[in-house]
Design a protein around this motif. Structure first.
Motif, PDB file in Angstrom:
ATOM      1  N   VAL A 118      40.223  34.729  35.754  1.00 26.60           N
ATOM      2  CA  VAL A 118      39.410  33.538  35.472  1.00 26.60           C
ATOM      3  C   VAL A 118      38.000  33.824  35.973  1.00 26.60           C
ATOM      4  CG1 VAL A 118      39.104  31.068  35.873  1.00 26.60           C
ATOM      5  CG2 VAL A 118      41.416  32.058  35.790  1.00 26.60           C
ATOM      6  N   GLU A 119      37.053  33.782  35.048  1.00 26.37           N
ATOM      7  CA  GLU A 119      35.663  33.995  35.444  1.00 26.37           C
ATOM      8  C   GLU A 119      34.812  32.843  34.938  1.00 26.37           C
ATOM      9  OE1 GLU A 119      34.277  37.612  33.764  1.00 26.37           O
ATOM     10  OE2 GLU A 119      34.271  36.862  31.710  1.00 26.37           O
ATOM     11  N   GLY A 120      33.736  32.620  35.613  1.00 23.88           N
ATOM     12  CA  GLY A 120      32.838  31.527  35.242  1.00 23.88           C
ATOM     13  C   GLY A 120      31.779  31.348  36.306  1.00 23.88           C
ATOM     14  N   ALA A 121      30.828  30.548  35.984  1.00 25.50           N
ATOM     15  CA  ALA A 121      29.751  30.291  36.944  1.00 25.50           C
ATOM     16  C   ALA A 121      30.273  29.475  38.110  1.00 25.50           C
ATOM     17  CB  ALA A 121      28.604  29.556  36.255  1.00 25.50           C
ATOM     18  N   ALA A 122      29.569  29.591  39.228  1.00 26.29           N
ATOM     19  CA  ALA A 122      29.951  28.825  40.419  1.00 26.29           C
ATOM     20  C   ALA A 122      29.940  27.338  40.122  1.00 26.29           C
ATOM     21  CB  ALA A 122      28.993  29.136  41.562  1.00 26.29           C
TER      22      ALA A 122
END
Length: 881
Positions: A30-34
């Motif tokens: 799971v990746e994404g902006a803070a």
């Protein structure tokens, strides 16, 4: 955190868990902006795993534990002790050994045979290298286990181990989920679910734009809004950013910094560089040069910050974000960035004020500029530009910076003089203090001749006439058209500022000159003195009403431009003009307003100018107790080296005169005269100290000395001016024989009327009525007394009103027509031994009115004490009183 707008991601998550249970291992990244919900999604994975009785192991990377070998792996092993997973030993130097890694995976595989195993590792980009090696081993060998490995990392800060990432991609069960920001419709649903019944529907657009759809930032904004809502349900109106103004609690600021910190040091550094550069100048190229890194590295972080909803291109979405980021940096780091930004932006062609603001910010953080001489030139130039834009506070700050950077003595003093001039309109006390350094240079003989005029002019404008004379003596006198040679044979600075009414002009011409200047002048630090001079000229040339007209817009302009020094000066001049116009209550109000322009306890000498006007207004109003309190304040001796000290002495003397203390009043008036002669300002049009002293002398019975002073005043050039001539002729009447009193008083009335001096007019008309009554012209006397009372009543001059009423024509006179009826009544009771208070109670007068009557009795009968009052005054005057 609410998982809205995440249906696709949840579907993929459920599918991965089903495959895991079925024996098909899955690797979920799971990746994404803070702030976009990575941790929340991992928590959802763990919750759903628990519903199928899976064993859940958890760990989270952190920057603080990055150097702790196997820290993440030990978290996994320790999160479920009953699984029997071995806690890996501390590895020796170098990469972990294969045997411990094989044992760890074997234990994990055995556990998955009985129950599915879900390993959740949040913020994997902070994991230590040894833990990454173990996890890579697990990924490589997990081909048939019931294992779900759920990992997360932020955009722009992926795991830097390329081998680990390659291993993930090679696994056939690899699944990558990217979390985007919330859509506008999702934000609307979040608001609807969070809001009270009143709802936030009107704020949706602003909240969406400000948060950028970042769930964490949105939640913080909503919580700030809730905290700003009173318990009665009435909300504070939100600001332009959609968030309420919250006192004390700023969750949005904390959430923003948390997002940046979790995004990693590169993102934090790039956001700091953009905050320092500012939205108008921020670019990837400039940020890269500021940080000393590549443009590609900066661009990668900017894309991540845009994905997080923190930035919109290169600008922060929230108006307070720049300040929050700068505050989070710490002063030293912020100062170094500002120092590097100044020459960078200068080379880029940024305006001088923009560059200078960075120099100022670095100096305030204790970081000196790289080139002091260059920095001085930029700060000096920027101060001038900002002053032209009416940004005086910023201009003062830059001039202070320039002064501190300058090493050349002459330039440093010139900068200080300019700083004093600009500061004075904002803070008169500070402006006066700034002249201390140039004065020290003057007294040490080091002040350049080119700066003498500037110093003398500022000292004079501040009313510091004694010190201005020092500057004048240090140079050869340069005659000006408006200067007149004094009795000492040379001109002084005071002669061309405070002598605002040129001797060679008549009042009409002088007033016309003043009006022309007021119509054309733009209010600046350079013109403020000339504008004040023009107003003073109108007041002293018999045009006080015109001065009132011009003062009001100037006060409004001073308020608009946040210049309390200017406001104080123009309010004082307005009070002075109103005093002449006879509007005593408004004069008092504006004098008080002038005093309120500066904070209580301010040490500026300027405050004594409105103080003097306030004393005179309250004296004329008969508010003697208030004046007593005002005079009870200690007066610094330095005041009496200024023009304001002259005004104060005259005001105090007039109060003492009104309350029958002629001796002390005379001392004050004579001191005014002494100072005016010393400073070559001996002109009645400025302060008519001779007529003031003459009035006190008449009260003391010294008629010859009084007549001499009055003749001297009339013989001056200013003696032809109506304002001076009116008050002088009014007093001359008391020194002349009966045959000359009538024409003198008639002239005094005419001159005072022309000059617009209402109080002088009332006094002259009152005495004219008495003379007419003594000459048996009762009709004219009654008319004159009625006019005098009308004017006095309109002015609010209660003591004069009482005097006129007690001296009504027809009441009879005594002592051969020399005393009015009221004066005779007071004289009779005084001769009988009554005290002033007893006389006041008997005749229903105030004590001060009794004192004034006795003063006039002594003057008219040419006596100095009660025992000398004639015994043959008619007793019938007080019968029945």
């Amino acid at each position: 955190m609410m998982l809205l707008d995440r249906s696709s991601e949840l579907t993929q998550l459920e599918s991965a868990l089903v495959d895991c249970v079925a024996g098909r291992p899955r690797i979920l990244v799971v990746e994404g902006a803070a702030g976009c919900g990575k941790s929340e999604l991992l928590a959802t994975v763990a919750e759903q795993a628990a519903t199928v009785d899976a064993t859940v192991l958890r760990a989270a990377g952190s920057k603080a534990e990055r150097r702790l070998p196997l820290g993440v792996l030990r978290q996994l092993a320790g999160s479920a002790p009953h699984t029997g997973l071995p806690v890996p030993p501390s590895p020796p130097a170098g990469p972990p050994l294969m045997t411990p890694m094989g044992q760890f995976f074997a234990a994990l595989h055995r556990q998955s045979i009985g129950t599915p195993v879900v390993c959740c590792v949040d913020d994997l980009h902070h994991a230590d290298p040894a833990s990454l090696t173990y996890l890579k081993y697990v990924v490589h060998h997990a081909r048939s286990s019931r294992l779900l490995l759920a990992l997360s990392w932020p955009l722009g800060n992926e795991v830097q181990d390329s081998g680990f990432c390659t291993e993930l991609l090679r696994h056939r069960g690899f699944l990558r989920i990217r979390l985007e920001r919330l859509s506008r419709s999702a934000v609307t649903r979040v608001i609807a679910r969070t809001a009270k019944p009143a709802g936030h529907s009107a704020d949706v657009g602003n909240l969406y734009e400000t948060s950028g759809g970042n769930p964490l930032l949105l939640r913080a904004l909503l919580e700030d809004h809730r905290l700003a809502t009173p318990s009665d349900g009435r909300r504070e109106a939100p600001g332009a950013d959609g968030a309420a103004r919250v006192a004390g609690e700023d969750l949005f600021g904390k959430a923003l910094i948390a997002c940046l910190v979790r995004s990693g040091p590169p993102a934090l550094a790039v956001s700091a560089s953009l905050a320092v550069l500012g939205g108008d100048l921020a670019t990837a190229e400039l940020a890269a040069r500021l940080l000393g890194i590549t443009v590609a590295a900066v661009s990668r972080q900017i894309r991540a910050l845009n994905s997080a909803g923190i930035l919109d291109c290169y600008r922060f979405r929230h108006p307070a974000a720049e300040g929050l980021v700068l505050d989070a940096m710490g002063p030293s780091a912020r100062g170094w960035l500002h120092r590097r930004a100044a020459p960078l932006l200068h080379a880029y062609g940024a305006p001088a004020p923009t560059v200078a603001r960075h120099l100022l910010a670095s100096a305030r953080a204790g970081v000196p500029p790289l080139d002091a001489q260059w920095a001085f030139a930029v700060a000096h130039e920027a101060a001038g530009e900002l002053l032209a834009e009416n940004k005086a506070n910023e201009s003062v700050a830059l001039l202070e910076l320039a002064h501190g950077l300058c090493t050349d003595r002459e330039t440093r003093t010139a900068t200080k003089l300019r700083l004093a001039a600009v500061t004075w309109r904002l803070d008169p006390a500070a402006g006066e203090h700034h002249l201390s350094e140039p004065l020290e240079e003057l007294r040490a003989g080091r002040l350049p001749a080119t700066q003498l005029d500037a110093l003398a002019g500022q000292l004079t404008a501040q009313g510091r006439l004694a010190e201005a004379a020092e500057a004048a003596e240090a140079r050869e006198p340069v005659p000006r058209p408006e200067q007149r040679m004094t009795t000492t044979g040379r001109a002084t600075p005071g002669a061309w500022f405070w002598a605002a009414v040129p001797e060679e002009l008549d009042d009409r011409a002088a007033a016309s000159d003043a009006v022309r200047l007021l119509r054309s002048a733009v209010l600046t630090d350079a013109t403020a003195g000339s504008v004040a001079q023009a107003l003073w000229r109108l007041i002293r040339c018999g045009r006080p009403q015109q001065a009132v007209h011009w003062c009001r817009p100037l006060i409004e302009e001073a308020i608009r431009r946040e210049s309390p020094g200017w406001r104080l000066i123009f309010s004082t001049l307005l009070a002075e003009a109103l005093l002449l116009c006879g509007d005593l209550r408004d004069a008092e109000a504006y004098a008080l307003s002038a005093l309120r322009c500066l904070p209580e306890g301010d040490t500026s000498l300027l405050v004594w100018a409105p103080t003097a006007t306030l004393i005179r207004a309250r004296t004329a109003l008969g508010r003697y107790e208030a004046v007593d309190w005002q005079l009870g304040r200690p007066v610094p001796e330095a005041v009496f080296t200024t023009a304001y000290g002259l005004f104060y002495l005259r005001a105090r003397g007039q109060y003492l005169l009104a309350t029958g203390r002629n001796g002390p009043a005379l001392e004050d008036f004579l001191r005014v005269g002494s100072l005016m002669r010393r400073w070559a300002l001996d002109r009645p049009v400025l302060l008519p100290w001779r007529s003031d002293a003459a009035e006190a002398l008449l009260g003391l019975g010294e008629r010859d000395r009084a007549e001499l002073l009055l003749k001297q005043q009339l013989s001056t050039t200013d003696g032809r001016r109506p304002w001076v001539r009116g008050i002088t002729l009014w007093l001359r009447e008391a020194t002349c024989g009966p045959e000359r009193r009538l024409p003198l008083l008639e002239q005094a009335v005419a001159e005072s009327r022309t000059a617009g001096d209402q109080l002088a007019l009332v006094r002259a008309m009152t005495d004219l009525g008495k003379v007419l009554q003594a000459l048996c012209e009762s009709a004219r006397a009654g008319s004159m007394a009625k006019q005098a009372h009308t004017v006095a009543k309109r002015c609010g001059a209660e003591p004069l009103c009482q005097e006129i009423l007690s001296d009504r024509p027809g009441s009879g006179t005594a002592a051969d027509g020399m005393l009015s009826a009221s004066e005779s009544r007071v004289a009779v009771l005084a001769a009988q031994g009554c005290s002033n208070r007893q006389i006041a109670q008997r005749l229903h007068l105030t004590v001060s009115t009794v004192e004034q009557h006795l003063t006039r009795v002594y003057r008219k009968l040419d006596i100095t004490r009660r025992q000398d009052i004639p015994a043959d005054l008619p007793q019938s005057l007080v019968e029945g009183s």
